[in-house]
Design a protein around this motif. Structure first.
Motif, mmCIF file in Angstrom:
data_model
loop_
_atom_site.group_PDB
_atom_site.id
_atom_site.type_symbol
_atom_site.label_atom_id
_atom_site.label_comp_id
_atom_site.label_asym_id
_atom_site.label_seq_id
_atom_site.Cartn_x
_atom_site.Cartn_y
_atom_site.Cartn_z
ATOM 1 N N GLY A 41 0.182 7.714 -6.015
ATOM 2 C CA GLY A 41 -1.161 8.984 -6.243
ATOM 3 C C GLY A 41 -2.453 7.996 -6.108
ATOM 4 O O GLY A 41 -3.180 8.129 -6.453
ATOM 5 N N GLY A 42 -1.684 6.373 -6.204
ATOM 6 C CA GLY A 42 -3.058 5.610 -5.803
ATOM 7 C C GLY A 42 -3.673 5.266 -7.529
ATOM 8 O O GLY A 42 -4.176 4.997 -8.169
ATOM 9 N N MET A 61 5.508 4.296 -13.783
ATOM 10 C CA MET A 61 5.415 4.650 -12.421
ATOM 11 C C MET A 61 5.548 3.272 -11.768
ATOM 12 O O MET A 61 6.202 4.077 -11.134
ATOM 13 C CB MET A 61 4.301 5.504 -12.228
ATOM 14 N N ILE A 62 4.367 2.430 -11.964
ATOM 15 C CA ILE A 62 5.558 1.212 -10.610
ATOM 16 C C ILE A 62 6.572 0.738 -11.555
ATOM 17 O O ILE A 62 7.443 0.271 -10.407
ATOM 18 C CB ILE A 62 3.667 0.722 -11.533
ATOM 19 N N ALA A 63 6.837 0.117 -12.180
ATOM 20 C CA ALA A 63 7.907 0.333 -13.496
ATOM 21 C C ALA A 63 9.385 0.942 -13.051
ATOM 22 O O ALA A 63 10.105 -0.105 -12.153
ATOM 23 C CB ALA A 63 7.959 -0.220 -14.694
ATOM 24 N N ALA A 64 8.851 1.949 -12.734
ATOM 25 C CA ALA A 64 9.944 2.865 -12.287
ATOM 26 C C ALA A 64 10.159 3.000 -10.492
ATOM 27 O O ALA A 64 11.501 3.033 -10.470
ATOM 28 C CB ALA A 64 9.315 4.837 -12.485
ATOM 29 N N GLN A 107 0.777 -1.443 0.039
ATOM 30 C CA GLN A 107 0.158 -0.258 0.004
ATOM 31 C C GLN A 107 0.488 1.356 -0.157
ATOM 32 O O GLN A 107 0.393 1.950 -0.523
ATOM 33 C CB GLN A 107 -0.798 -0.163 1.034
ATOM 34 N N GLU A 108 1.718 1.461 0.485
ATOM 35 C CA GLU A 108 2.602 2.640 0.511
ATOM 36 C C GLU A 108 2.963 2.338 -0.603
ATOM 37 O O GLU A 108 2.978 4.340 -1.074
ATOM 38 C CB GLU A 108 4.412 1.996 1.138
ATOM 39 N N LEU A 109 3.715 1.874 -1.411
ATOM 40 C CA LEU A 109 4.068 2.175 -3.132
ATOM 41 C C LEU A 109 2.551 2.371 -3.577
ATOM 42 O O LEU A 109 3.010 3.143 -4.464
ATOM 43 C CB LEU A 109 4.326 0.763 -3.593
#
Length: 267
Positions: A83-84, A90-93, A76-78
């Motif tokens: 920004g949800g 963005m997740i891959a970065a 959840q922190e990630l």
């Protein structure tokens, strides 16, 4: 029957975590030598539970590095840090860093990976030797029928389908110069459990098809193995023609010897 193996120094088995199914950050304590494999292994400590385990070290991994597994999902922190919004780029970065273990569908196209699994929930099985890696070629997002699989290119040139939920680790397997090591003396081969290789030509006729005779003569026969069944260096095909590997998209290029390359240039 295995020839030219025996003796050698006593080895202790290191239990390596190839699946990395537990989520969470892990700190690399040290990089170690493993006599059971050509690549190095890393001792890691889980930051939450404190549990220690061995993982396959990636090239460039050092003591003090922090690696993470995302096989159980995104924390959840990630999600809050981006920004949800579950944007793939963005997740891959945030996740596709060296030494991190992810499902294949979370890894960008063109990324070099190792310790690749074959089935969902299983451990890594491909690209575990020193210096090996694979490359993600396509995710097949346009075709819903083939979207369950991701195309991965191996170093041999073969492209094969792998289940999208299978695991993979970012980077390249450590110790890429393993094949360039110079043992230096016969005794070091014996420490590693490698016994001498005697030429068939130097044996007696009862020990090898090439043996016996006067001088350096192999009896006017084609080079064959010690059992006399196959060619000396041609190998023996064991796969039935009816048992086709359906996971292979593009087979690896064959007949790439020196003579074959000269024929291709001539033609």
């Amino acid at each position: 029957m295995v020839r030219h193996r025996g003796g050698g120094h006593k080895r202790r088995i290191r239990i390596v975590d190839f699946s990395r199914s537990k989520n969470g950050r892990q700190t690399v304590e040290r990089i170690e030598y493993d006599p059971g494999r050509s690549a190095h292994i890393a001792l890691v400590t889980h930051e939450q539970s404190g549990a220690k385990s061995y993982i396959l070290a990636s090239e460039g991994m050092r003591a003090g590095d922090v690696v993470e597994s995302f096989r159980e999902g995104l924390p959840q922190e990630l999600i809050d840090s981006v920004g949800g919004v579950l944007d793939a780029g963005m997740i891959a970065a945030k996740t596709a860093w060296r030494g991190n273990c992810l499902p294949l569908h979370m890894i960008p196209v063109g990324t070099m990976i190792y310790n690749v699994g074959l089935r969902s929930g299983s451990r890594g099985q491909m690209c575990r030797s020193a210096g090996t890696y694979a490359t993600i070629v396509s995710k097949n997002d346009e075709n819903p029928r083939s979207a369950r699989h991701i195309d991965v290119r191996l170093q041999s040139g073969e492209i094969r389908k792998v289940v999208r939920d299978a695991c993979a680790t970012i980077g390249t397997a450590s110790n890429p110069l393993h094949n360039r090591a110079q043992l230096g003396k016969a005794g070091r081969s014996r420490w590693l459990g490698i016994r001498p290789t005697v030429r068939g030509l130097a044996m007696n006729a009862c020990d090898h098809p090439h043996g016996g005779g006067r001088g350096k003569s192999k009896g006017n026969v084609h080079p064959i193995s010690i059992w006399g069944r196959t060619l000396a260096k041609g190998g023996f095909k064991t796969r039935k023609k009816s048992n086709v590997n359906r996971a292979v998209v593009v087979p690896r290029p064959r007949q790439q010897g020196r003579k074959d390359k000269l024929k291709q240039k001539a033609s």
